[in-house]
Design an enzyme around this catalytic site. Structure first.
Site, mmCIF file in Angstrom:
data_model
loop_
_atom_site.group_PDB
_atom_site.id
_atom_site.type_symbol
_atom_site.label_atom_id
_atom_site.label_comp_id
_atom_site.label_asym_id
_atom_site.label_seq_id
_atom_site.Cartn_x
_atom_site.Cartn_y
_atom_site.Cartn_z
ATOM 1 C CG ASN A 84 8.682 3.574 -6.845
ATOM 2 O OD1 ASN A 84 8.267 2.520 -7.298
ATOM 3 N ND2 ASN A 84 9.291 4.487 -7.596
ATOM 4 C CB VAL A 91 5.196 4.545 0.354
ATOM 5 C CG1 VAL A 91 4.846 3.927 -0.989
ATOM 6 C CG2 VAL A 91 5.573 3.471 1.342
ATOM 7 C CB CYS A 92 7.179 8.002 -3.764
ATOM 8 S SG CYS A 92 7.098 9.698 -4.285
ATOM 9 C CG LEU A 93 0.996 4.359 -4.128
ATOM 10 C CD1 LEU A 93 1.511 3.600 -5.340
ATOM 11 C CD2 LEU A 93 0.530 3.370 -3.065
ATOM 12 C CB CYS B 179 8.415 12.857 -4.805
ATOM 13 S SG CYS B 179 7.203 11.735 -4.114
#
Lengths: 159, 579
Positions: A84, A91-93, B179
């Site tokens: 991730n 960071v993808c959180l 994303c």
């Protein structure tokens, strides 16, 4: 801005009073000798009894002008190995995502604990890099080896 | 009959004289400023200062009616004053300033304190926040105003007595998670952001390009991590791919176009598709079938008669978008090759806009997202808020009218003024509301006191200043933040105590935030000036307010203040609407 700096100094005070064992977090020192409250450096220890446990992983936490309305940006070093984490280290959180779970009440402590959890408990549904994601999904052995190798490299990271 | 006979009658002799004797400031000489200046002059103000940092551009002329074509590139503030001299019936003294209102050297606090009233006619939050903070430091009344399209609002601000600009939470422009932008776009704006902030920037704008040394260094790190050579190459490639594309800006357009389209709209999409978990709940993207368009595209390029580029309101087909991408890329790489080091996106630079429009449309079509016209994409990519002259005129009128109340008695506590909203809701074109009290959680006006600190010199040490502040306000332990984000002292950080204020960056116009490390007293914000003697503002600090963590604050309390309590109905309503 007035709100951001007041809050960030509160965060620093809160952290001093109470922070989880093995972690550190502090604003970066600028060239002029002051501390830059909008740029923090932190160390995240891998959880005990996981393949991450040997390392203390460095992150930077960057606070925007409209913090705490907006979440900070958390980054590992470039090419950090984790499903991730983007090649850039971002960071993808979900708690760091304004459109998902970010709330102004989330503290720096919440953030570092969230990142620690993400390390040993990746989210397979939001891949951010190919190598770690692929290995995590299809080749656990390779994944484990790579994570442990990386842990060794971050063994001695500290404040 | 004297020119001001009716004005005197309308305003009343006393108020008329107050206004005549007043010196006011108008910040901004744009859409609202052009309207407001004539209102203020005809209201009889004795002296008006006008500040704007901008020069006039062609796109201003449709609504900023004091400016003409011959004025393009000249200072807005200067031209505005020249334009209104013709109807300066009441001998108003008009003083233009061409400069940034936030510049503390041009506009020191002593200059600010000479005004009786401040009118904001601004177009950005940063400057509004700054003027609001000055109004709080000096306890000056401020009229805030703004419009977006058919909507507008004026908000009179009486520092510490009514809501200030920072009391009201702002909708900050949304940012999108990386994303969504890179892997899973679902709206046109995601693709536009990708095209503008990622693709265009990487290809043409000034970005940090990794040096060969840096790349070798990265490779070393990777080699210490793994012995798998193929994987190292793969990882290195990811860093290199966009660098490579950028290099192609020095080759031919055909080569550039083929490589660009094949990477961005074919290979990268195929790579994304392979990450199957992404598409469990989402529609899978379909890579562009570039080959099928190839021959048509080249014949379109050869025939010079295509007028696609000029049709801005039509939604282009895939072929047309490819054609526009081709033409835009051609112009851009021509520019790079003839010496422009880098090109930044600018909505008014047609090459850059065409590139972003076509690239984002092609990406949209791949992800099954609506394709949009150039006109629509320009609004989004350029963050354009439509400006309507009529709304500006109405709002400027209210800005002037609502301020008149203050000139009756010069009292900040007199809050008869109203905040006024204008919108296009049927039967509610204009609505007003009484002023709300300051938001108890506002960091700018409720949680801190403000004042001006005069320093006689910058040679003293930080320790001396700390001792003075602690003793004067009875703080036990403090932390100090200089300017926007520089923490220079707290309980845990005493490195700087022996340094001089000068070396730490103290200077006239800077602000110093004092916080109580023991959480007993409220915050104190000090505006620094250099004066004859050392002087701290005489203030009695209030106890620090502590708020419990909000859980679901939204539904907890009914909104009491600021409710719309009066509606001016333009047409008699058929059915009374409940307020």
């Amino acid at each position: 801005m007035s709100l951001a700096k007041t809050r960030l100094q509160e965060e620093r005070k809160l952290w001093r009073k109470d922070h989880p064992f093995g972690f550190f977090a502090k604003p970066e020192k600028s060239a002029d000798g002051s501390l830059d409250l909008t740029n923090w450096r932190a160390g995240i220890p891998g959880r005990k009894d996981t393949i991450w446990e040997e390392g203390i992983y460095p992150i930077t936490i960057n606070f925007p002008n409209d913090y705490p309305s907006k979440p900070p940006k958390v980054k590992f070093p470039e090419n950090f190995y984790h499903p991730n984490v983007y090649p850039s280290g971002t960071v993808c959180l979900s708690i760091l995502n304004e459109e998902q779970d970010w709330r102004p009440a989330i503290t720096i402590k919440d953030i570092v604990l969230g990142v620690q959890e993400l390390l040993s408990d990746p989210n397979p549904d939001s891949p951010a890099q190919e190598p770690a994601w692929k290995a995590f999904a299809k080749d656990k052995e390779l994944y484990t080896r790579k994570v442990k190798e990386q842990a060794k490299r971050y063994q001695n990271y500290n404040a | 009959m004297a020119k001001d006979t009716y004005l005197k009658k309308v305003l009343g002799e006393e108020r008329f004289n107050h206004i005549k004797a007043s010196k006011v400031l108008m910040v901004g000489a744009g859409g609202i400023g052009c309207e407001l200046i004539k209102n203020l002059m005809l209201t009889g103000f004795g002296e008006i200062h006008i500040v704007d940092l901008d020069t006039i551009t062609l796109s201003n002329l449709n609504r900023q009616f004091l400016f003409r074509q011959k004025d393009i590139n000249k200072s807005k503030a200067m031209i505005l004053v020249k334009a209104v001299e013709k109807f300066n019936y009441f001998d108003c003294k008009l003083i233009p300033h061409h400069g940034n209102i936030m510049n503390t050297e041009l506009f020191p606090i002593s200059w600010w304190s000479s005004f009786d009233y401040i009118y904001n006619a601004l177009d950005n939050v940063e400057a509004r926040t700054y003027v609001n903070s000055i109004a709080l430091f000096l306890k000056k009344p401020l009229m805030e105003s703004g419009t977006t399209g058919f909507q507008g609002q004026v908000l009179p601000i009486y520092p510490y007595q009514s809501e200030c600009f920072d009391c009201i939470p702002k909708d900050t422009p949304t940012t999108y998670p990386v994303c969504t932008i890179r892997s899973t776009p679902s709206k046109p704006v995601h693709c536009i952001t990708w095209a503008k902030e990622f693709l265009f920037m990487q290809l043409f704008d000034e970005v940090q390009i990794l040096s060969p040394e840096k790349l070798a260094e990265q490779r070393k790190i990777l080699e210490s991590e793994t012995t798998d050579k193929k994987e190292i190459d793969n990882l290195m490639n990811e860093t290199n791919e966009l660098n490579d594309l950028r290099k192609l800006t020095s080759s031919t357009i055909e080569e550039f176009m083929d490589n660009l389209v094949n990477k961005i709209f074919v290979k990268d999409i195929e790579k994304l598709i392979r990450i199957d978990s992404l598409w469990k709940y989402r529609k899978q993207p379909v890579p562009l079938d570039y080959a099928t368009y190839n021959s048509e595209l080249s014949s379109m390029v050869k025939s010079t008669s295509s007028d696609v580029l000029h049709n801005e309101t039509k939604v282009w087909s895939i072929l047309e978008n490819l054609y526009v991408l081709y033409q835009a890329s051609k112009s851009l790489i021509d520019r790079i090759q003839s010496g422009e080091k880098f090109i930044s996106f600018d909505k008014d630079d047609d090459d850059t806009l065409n590139f972003v429009v076509s690239a984002s449309n092609l990406r949209s079509s791949i992800f099954g997202i609506d394709v949009m016209s150039k006109f629509d994409i320009k609004q989004i990519a350029g963050n354009i808020i439509p400006a309507i002259a009529t709304t500006n005129a109405i709002i400027s009128g209210f800005s002037d009218l609502q301020s008149l109340n203050y000139f009756k008695s010069y009292e900040l506590s007199n809050q008869d003024a109203n905040t006024v909203f204008v919108s296009m809701k049927p039967n509610r074109f204009v609505a007003r509301a009484t002023l709300a009290s300051p938001n108890p959680q506002c960091a700018s006006c409720s949680l801190s006191s403000r004042g001006i600190m005069s320093l006689s010199s910058l040679d003293g040490t930080l320790q001396e200043l700390i001792d003075n502040i602690k003793e004067f306000y009875k703080y036990e332990d403090i932390s100090l933040i200089l300017g926007k984000n520089k923490l220079i002292y707290d309980f845990d950080f005493e490195d700087n105590v022996d340094r001089s204020l000068n070396s730490l960056g103290f200077k006239s116009g800077e602000t110093l935030l004092v916080q109580d490390d023991n959480d007993e007293l409220e915050n104190l914000e000090l505006y620094i000036i250099i004066g004859e003697e050392f002087k701290l503002p005489e203030l009695t600090l209030r106890a620090k307010k502590v708020f419990k963590e909000e859980t679901d604050a939204e539904d907890d309390e009914p909104i009491e203040e600021g409710v719309v309590d009066d509606i001016i109905e333009v047409e008699p309503p058929i059915k009374k609407q409940k307020v």
